[in-house]
Design an enzyme around this catalytic site. Sequence first.
Site, PDB file in Angstrom:
ATOM      1  N   TYR A  15       0.799  -1.221   0.000  1.00 46.73           N
ATOM      2  CA  TYR A  15       0.000   0.000   0.000  1.00 46.73           C
ATOM      3  C   TYR A  15       0.834   1.274   0.000  1.00 46.73           C
ATOM      4  O   TYR A  15       0.284   2.368  -0.105  1.00 46.73           O
ATOM      5  CB  TYR A  15      -0.939   0.017   1.210  1.00 46.73           C
ATOM      6  N   HIS A  20      -4.836   5.664  -1.793  1.00 49.32           N
ATOM      7  CA  HIS A  20      -5.611   5.486  -0.569  1.00 49.32           C
ATOM      8  C   HIS A  20      -4.787   5.799   0.678  1.00 49.32           C
ATOM      9  O   HIS A  20      -5.339   5.959   1.767  1.00 49.32           O
ATOM     10  CB  HIS A  20      -6.139   4.048  -0.509  1.00 49.32           C
ATOM     11  N   ASN A  66     -10.796   0.667   6.914  1.00 52.63           N
ATOM     12  CA  ASN A  66     -12.213   0.504   7.239  1.00 52.63           C
ATOM     13  C   ASN A  66     -12.505   0.369   8.726  1.00 52.63           C
ATOM     14  O   ASN A  66     -13.665   0.332   9.118  1.00 52.63           O
ATOM     15  CB  ASN A  66     -12.791  -0.692   6.478  1.00 52.63           C
ATOM     16  N   ASP A  91      -7.804  10.498   1.705  1.00 51.10           N
ATOM     17  CA  ASP A  91      -7.929  10.662   0.257  1.00 51.10           C
ATOM     18  C   ASP A  91      -9.379  10.947  -0.102  1.00 51.10           C
ATOM     19  O   ASP A  91     -10.285  10.633   0.658  1.00 51.10           O
ATOM     20  CB  ASP A  91      -7.454   9.393  -0.463  1.00 51.10           C
ATOM     21  N   ASN A 112     -15.112   4.685   3.367  1.00 51.70           N
ATOM     22  CA  ASN A 112     -15.327   3.718   4.442  1.00 51.70           C
ATOM     23  C   ASN A 112     -14.561   4.043   5.721  1.00 51.70           C
ATOM     24  O   ASN A 112     -15.025   3.736   6.816  1.00 51.70           O
ATOM     25  CB  ASN A 112     -14.992   2.303   3.962  1.00 51.70           C
TER      26      ASN A 112
END
Length: 186
Positions: A15, A20, A66, A91, A112
Amino acid sequence: MKFLIAGLGNIGPEYILTRHNAGFMVLDRLAAQYGFDFTMSRLAYTAEWRHKGKIIHLIKPTTYMNLSGRAVLYYLKQHDIPVENLLVVTDDKDLPFEKIRLRAKGSPGGHNGLRNIDEVLGTQEYARLRFGIGSNFSKGRQVDFVLGKFPDQEFEKLPEVLDRAGDAVISFCTSGIQHTMNFFNQ
């Protein structure tokens, strides 16, 4: 006066530098510029930074995007910080790349991480700094887009946008939400 700045993202090497993880990147940029380090703590990587008489607690939740609310609530309580001194950096696919927008409150807008924070805190009455990542994706490809890396042309401009977002974080803590919105939401 104390503040909590929560940069949202996902942990793990896959990631790093993805759209994100814009919240993580803003906080990492501040740490590099002002010489403080994050350490692994309960539910988050944490740092404490004293700037212009303010105590600024920064977190990068390790709960994945989340479930960010757990870490946010824990550190608000841990440091006895009122929710009005919380700023969540995340983001936003509904803003074009290079644009940032600060709001004193609001809905999750399909995000989320923000939805979970709203649920856990029981309120939408907290500030959020949205970092535009654009929406250049085909129908059904949103997940691939937000979890994808910035293309070269955006990556070259990324330091400038991260610096502007970092300046907005500092202004939120030192000058207040209204002044910061007036200055940065142009």
